[in-house]
Scaffold this motif. Structure first.
Motif, mmCIF file in Angstrom:
data_model
loop_
_atom_site.group_PDB
_atom_site.id
_atom_site.type_symbol
_atom_site.label_atom_id
_atom_site.label_comp_id
_atom_site.label_asym_id
_atom_site.label_seq_id
_atom_site.Cartn_x
_atom_site.Cartn_y
_atom_site.Cartn_z
ATOM 1 N N ARG A 32 -3.324 10.919 -5.118
ATOM 2 C CA ARG A 32 -2.361 9.816 -5.358
ATOM 3 C C ARG A 32 -2.632 8.640 -4.425
ATOM 4 O O ARG A 32 -2.494 7.480 -4.800
ATOM 5 C CB ARG A 32 -0.926 10.317 -5.168
ATOM 6 C CG ARG A 32 -0.458 11.182 -6.312
ATOM 7 C CD ARG A 32 0.945 11.689 -6.046
ATOM 8 N NE ARG A 32 1.962 10.680 -6.320
ATOM 9 C CZ ARG A 32 3.251 10.833 -6.014
ATOM 10 N NH1 ARG A 32 3.665 11.939 -5.417
ATOM 11 N NH2 ARG A 32 4.121 9.890 -6.289
ATOM 12 N N ILE A 33 -3.000 8.957 -3.178
ATOM 13 C CA ILE A 33 -3.272 7.878 -2.211
ATOM 14 C C ILE A 33 -4.485 7.062 -2.668
ATOM 15 O O ILE A 33 -4.455 5.834 -2.715
ATOM 16 C CB ILE A 33 -3.509 8.461 -0.798
ATOM 17 C CG1 ILE A 33 -2.228 9.107 -0.283
ATOM 18 C CG2 ILE A 33 -4.015 7.386 0.166
ATOM 19 C CD1 ILE A 33 -2.393 9.903 0.995
ATOM 20 N N VAL A 159 8.992 4.461 9.860
ATOM 21 C CA VAL A 159 8.240 3.214 10.070
ATOM 22 C C VAL A 159 8.026 2.516 8.724
ATOM 23 O O VAL A 159 8.145 1.290 8.615
ATOM 24 C CB VAL A 159 6.901 3.500 10.798
ATOM 25 C CG1 VAL A 159 6.068 2.242 10.937
ATOM 26 C CG2 VAL A 159 7.181 4.111 12.157
ATOM 27 N N ALA A 160 7.777 3.322 7.673
ATOM 28 C CA ALA A 160 7.626 2.744 6.323
ATOM 29 C C ALA A 160 8.928 2.049 5.921
ATOM 30 O O ALA A 160 8.921 0.977 5.312
ATOM 31 C CB ALA A 160 7.286 3.845 5.325
ATOM 32 N N PHE A 189 5.354 6.724 -2.044
ATOM 33 C CA PHE A 189 5.946 8.063 -2.085
ATOM 34 C C PHE A 189 5.967 8.670 -0.685
ATOM 35 O O PHE A 189 5.329 8.148 0.239
ATOM 36 C CB PHE A 189 5.200 8.979 -3.073
ATOM 37 C CG PHE A 189 3.736 9.154 -2.801
ATOM 38 C CD1 PHE A 189 3.271 10.194 -2.014
ATOM 39 C CD2 PHE A 189 2.811 8.276 -3.338
ATOM 40 C CE1 PHE A 189 1.909 10.359 -1.770
ATOM 41 C CE2 PHE A 189 1.450 8.424 -3.096
ATOM 42 C CZ PHE A 189 1.000 9.471 -2.307
ATOM 43 N N THR A 190 6.722 9.761 -0.574
ATOM 44 C CA THR A 190 6.930 10.389 0.732
ATOM 45 C C THR A 190 6.465 11.838 0.682
ATOM 46 O O THR A 190 6.588 12.494 -0.356
ATOM 47 C CB THR A 190 8.440 10.292 1.087
ATOM 48 O OG1 THR A 190 8.745 8.902 1.270
ATOM 49 C CG2 THR A 190 8.792 11.032 2.365
ATOM 50 N N VAL A 206 3.793 6.757 2.055
ATOM 51 C CA VAL A 206 2.628 5.932 1.715
ATOM 52 C C VAL A 206 3.122 4.550 1.282
ATOM 53 O O VAL A 206 4.059 4.434 0.488
ATOM 54 C CB VAL A 206 1.804 6.587 0.587
ATOM 55 C CG1 VAL A 206 0.631 5.697 0.188
ATOM 56 C CG2 VAL A 206 1.307 7.950 1.025
ATOM 57 N N LEU A 207 2.487 3.537 1.835
ATOM 58 C CA LEU A 207 2.830 2.151 1.528
ATOM 59 C C LEU A 207 1.617 1.441 0.953
ATOM 60 O O LEU A 207 0.481 1.749 1.342
ATOM 61 C CB LEU A 207 3.153 1.394 2.824
ATOM 62 C CG LEU A 207 4.434 1.665 3.590
ATOM 63 C CD1 LEU A 207 4.335 0.978 4.938
ATOM 64 C CD2 LEU A 207 5.620 1.130 2.813
#
Ligand code: SAM
Length: 291
Positions: A32-33, A159-160, A189-190, A206-207
């Motif tokens: 996904r990343i 932090v996201a 997503f987390t 993920v950002l």
């Protein structure tokens, strides 16, 4: 043997450097990343902290060119061996905070001959960042934003939330304002701690940061505006007025707040970036800085 100590090159026992090594073991999350980057078949991808290659193995098959920067020399050597037969990957053993991006991506001497001129190539960046270095790494990447098109990064969930927070919300602060000055931020997503080995104590998110600097649109000069943001957010509990009064005379400050319709008792956290920029411009035009 004491825990957390290693022997350095001079044979002395020293504290082991902190490297934030939590390796992704969830293969679906790795996919996904990488997919969040979109089609990278014509693109150079820069991976920060490839570790034992969870993302690298997917990227090397998709990217036109892959550059991976890893500070741990054992991991860097293992990656070079693992990808020895791939001709599109370069593993650089180094610290992302000191590596010279101009040397990697900037103009090269000897390429001014017609047909060989240097052209900036948009680079997509990806990385499961060492969490304790997130802000430092981001500030450095923003400094070199001229080379980057987008950044897909994994950071600690909190932090996201701060990076992508909207003005007026609890999480909005200096990191949000700075990130949003340079990029369009999206939370994707987390992942829970169990997605990593060893598991960290926190969740990870993920950002995607799409590079889109706002400086010109806001009519501000980078260095002075960043200083102004630092001053405005200086003390979290203080009002904007109290944070700014150390640098500006009260008459000048009152006039600029009036002219921009900003209440003096507001906190910087409540002010959208365009309003902060308007106040900065109003103060600059009154030449009110006392230092
Ligand atoms: N990408 C791998 C994964 O997802 O499994 C590893 C991620 S791990 C959270 C962070 C990685 O960054 C580690 O491999 C660590 O050695 C590396 N690292 C830590 N500090 C670094 C720095 N300053 N420059 C480059 N790499 C660094």
């Amino acid at each position: 043997m004491s825990k957390g100590l290693v022997t350095n090159a001079a044979g002395r026992r020293v504290r082991k450097p902190k490297l934030g090594q939590h390796f992704l073991r969830d293969e679906q999350a790795a996919r996904r990343i990488v997919e969040a980057l979109g089609d990278v078949s014509q693109t150079t991808v820069l991976e920060i902290g490839p570790g034992n290659g969870a993302l690298t193995a997917l990227l090397v098959r998709r990217a036109r060119r892959l550059i991976a920067i890893e500070i741990d020399k054992v991991l860097a050597a293992q990656l070079r061996m693992q990808f020895a037969t791939a001709d599109n990957i370069e593993v650089i053993e180094g610290d992302v905070l000191s590596i010279d991006f101009d040397t990697i991506f900037g103009p090269k001497p000897g390429t001014s001959r017609p047909g060989l001129e240097w052209k900036p190539e948009p680079v997509d960046l990806v990385g499961n960042l060492p969490y304790f270095l997130t802000s430092d790494i981001l500030l450095r990447l923003f400094e070199y934003r001229r080379y980057f098109r987008q950044m897909v990064i994994m950071v600690q969930r909190e932090v996201a939330e701060r990076i992508s927070a909207k003005p007026g919300t609890r999480d909005y602060g200096l990191l949000s304002a700075t990130a949003q000055l340079y990029t369009k931020t999206e939370r994707l997503f987390t992942l829970p701690p169990g997605a990593f080995n060893p598991p960290p104590k926190v969740h990870s998110s993920v950002l995607r940061l799409t590079v889109a600097p706002q400086l010109e649109k806001l009519g501000v000069q980078e260095g002075p505006f960043i200083d102004f943001l630092k001053l405005s957010f200086g003390q979290k509990r203080k009002t904007l007025w109290n944070n700014l009064k150390s640098q500006y005379e009260s008459g000048v400050l009152r006039a600029a707040l009036n002219a921009t319709g900003v209440q003096p008792n507001i906190r910087a956290e409540a002010l959208p970036l365009d309003k902060t920029a308007a106040l900065f411009r109003a103060l600059a035009s009154r030449n009110g800085a006392t230092s």
